[in-house]
Design a protein around this motif. Structure first.
Motif, mmCIF file in Angstrom:
data_model
loop_
_atom_site.group_PDB
_atom_site.id
_atom_site.type_symbol
_atom_site.label_atom_id
_atom_site.label_comp_id
_atom_site.label_asym_id
_atom_site.label_seq_id
_atom_site.Cartn_x
_atom_site.Cartn_y
_atom_site.Cartn_z
ATOM 1 N N SER A 148 -1.583 7.084 -6.368
ATOM 2 C CA SER A 148 -2.300 6.353 -6.289
ATOM 3 C C SER A 148 -2.108 5.646 -7.782
ATOM 4 C CB SER A 148 -3.205 7.335 -6.114
ATOM 5 O OG SER A 148 -4.154 7.317 -7.783
ATOM 6 N N TYR A 161 -13.947 3.972 -1.349
ATOM 7 C CA TYR A 161 -13.135 2.348 -1.455
ATOM 8 C C TYR A 161 -14.084 1.186 -1.527
ATOM 9 C CZ TYR A 161 -8.937 0.211 0.222
ATOM 10 O OH TYR A 161 -8.333 -0.895 0.809
ATOM 11 N N THR A 162 -14.616 0.981 -0.420
ATOM 12 C CA THR A 162 -15.942 -0.139 -1.552
ATOM 13 C C THR A 162 -16.136 -0.107 -0.658
ATOM 14 O OG1 THR A 162 -14.905 -2.546 -1.111
ATOM 15 C CG2 THR A 162 -14.639 -1.792 1.162
ATOM 16 N N ASP A 269 -4.894 3.257 -3.713
ATOM 17 C CA ASP A 269 -4.364 2.286 -4.056
ATOM 18 C C ASP A 269 -3.993 1.613 -2.463
ATOM 19 O OD1 ASP A 269 -4.629 3.231 -6.189
ATOM 20 O OD2 ASP A 269 -2.805 3.560 -6.849
ATOM 21 N N LEU A 270 -4.596 1.995 -1.406
ATOM 22 C CA LEU A 270 -4.019 0.863 0.530
ATOM 23 C C LEU A 270 -4.983 -0.145 0.237
ATOM 24 C CD1 LEU A 270 -1.578 2.324 1.787
ATOM 25 C CD2 LEU A 270 -3.146 2.569 3.428
ATOM 26 N N ARG A 271 -3.827 -0.995 0.435
ATOM 27 C CA ARG A 271 -4.814 -2.839 0.350
ATOM 28 C C ARG A 271 -5.385 -2.873 1.720
ATOM 29 N NH1 ARG A 271 -0.339 -7.046 -2.022
ATOM 30 N NH2 ARG A 271 0.163 -5.668 -4.447
ATOM 31 N N MET A 272 -6.451 -3.432 1.359
ATOM 32 C CA MET A 272 -7.215 -4.110 2.394
ATOM 33 C C MET A 272 -6.575 -4.377 3.698
ATOM 34 S SD MET A 272 -9.874 -2.880 4.569
ATOM 35 C CE MET A 272 -11.156 -3.531 3.251
ATOM 36 N N GLY A 274 -2.634 -6.924 4.668
ATOM 37 C CA GLY A 274 -1.171 -6.517 4.711
ATOM 38 C C GLY A 274 -0.253 -5.517 6.019
ATOM 39 N N GLY A 277 -1.873 -2.518 5.688
ATOM 40 C CA GLY A 277 -3.285 -2.137 4.879
ATOM 41 C C GLY A 277 -3.973 -1.539 6.083
#
Length: 312
Positions: A148, A161-162, A269-272, A274, A277
């Motif tokens: 990360s 995460y969110t 750091d993995l994107r949501m 993509g 993702g």
């Protein structure tokens, strides 16, 4: 006299400024989930053997080994420091077994391991993991932290995460039994029977407590370890040491970290969206939940919530 006072005031101001800079720097220290060890010139099999010997030389005990897919091998170890910490703080049971991975890459075998300091904060452990960090580094080396951009201790201790995703203290409550022994027997039997596509990697009983940790391999559907890692572990430095998943028997209850917390804290750091993702493994948290409920001896009755075994 006035000149002396002025000089004294200047020294005090300078000291306070430097103290502030030092404190800010210390407070902002960022941690990452994995550590890259020293490289290896040996072949894959020899590297696995050398890693195991190096860990044992530093008084680590191997409690299990796991090959989730070809050319990836994970050695799970513990030591007296980790066990003593878990006996004092139940949260520390989740990190009582450290994971060391050997992954074959184009440049040869890559050795990596979990960062004790990172996970101590993520799991809200207050005890000192410094001795464990030093012994892992002595055994394997510590080239750099990775996995990360880095998180401060403060952010790790309240990590999620969110919005809407679980925190550390939102565990899966998988099953409940009349006694600790009954819970242990149910988990052992379920893993032996491969319920939910699960199998046993290791079992670690924490002395002087009613806590046992099970390392669980997952191989079914969207919970399948290989399938999940093909999506999220795509960078040059491999995060193979994310595996295997932990399942805890605490007293008469069986619990585990929520997948949307555990996966995210290992891959923050993995994107949501993509190709790599979280949306690519959107069904994975429920699939892992289901597999772990079955591994705990429970019954899966709803796609969103674990069905707890009834109090008997």
């Amino acid at each position: 006299m006035r000149s002396a006072i002025s000089r004294f005031g200047l020294l005090v101001c300078t000291f306070l400024v430097l103290l502030g800079v030092f404190s800010s720097s210390f407070a902002a220290e960022k941690l990452k989930p994995f550590v890259l060890a020293n490289g290896s010139d040996s072949d894959f099999a020899s590297t696995v053997e050398r890693v195991t010997e190096a860990l044992e030389a530093q008084q680590f005990t191997v409690v299990g080994e796991y090959t989730p897919y070809e050319q990836a091998h994970i050695v799970i170890v513990t030591n007296d420091d980790l066990i003593a910490l878990a006996a004092k703080e139940s949260n520390a049971a989740y990190m009582s077994a450290q994971r060391v991975a050997i992954t074959q890459t184009e440049k040869g075998p890559q050795i990596t391991y979990t960062n004790p300091a990172y996970f101590a904060h993520a799991y809200r452990v207050s005890g000192d993991v410094g001795p464990v960090t030093k012994k892992l580094a002595a055994a394997l080396g510590a080239v750099e932290q990775f996995g990360s951009k880095g998180l401060t201790a403060r952010k790790l201790r309240k990590y999620h995460y969110t919005f809407g995703m679980e925190y550390f203290d939102d565990p899966l409550e998988l099953a409940r039994y009349d006694s600790h022994r009954e819970a242990l027997n149910a988990v052992e039997a379920s893993l032996a029977n491969g319920r939910g596509g699960t199998s046993l990697v290791y079992r670690l009983d924490i002395p002087h407590s009613d806590i046992s940790v099970f390392g669980v391999a997952l191989s079914e559907g969207m919970a399948d370890d290989r399938r999940v890692m093909e999506v999220i572990d795509y960078k040059a430095l491999k995060q193979t040491a994310h595996l295997p998943y932990e399942l805890l028997v605490v007293g008469r209850e069986v619990v585990a970290l929520a997948p949307r917390f555990r996966i995210a804290v290992n891959f923050p750091d993995l994107r949501m969206v993509g190709e790599h993702g979280f949306t690519q493994i959107m069904a994975t948290p429920d699939a892992i939940n289901k597999s772990l409920v079955l591994a705990a001896g429970g019954e899966w009755k709803d796609k969103n919530f674990a069905a707890m075994s009834p109090d008997r």
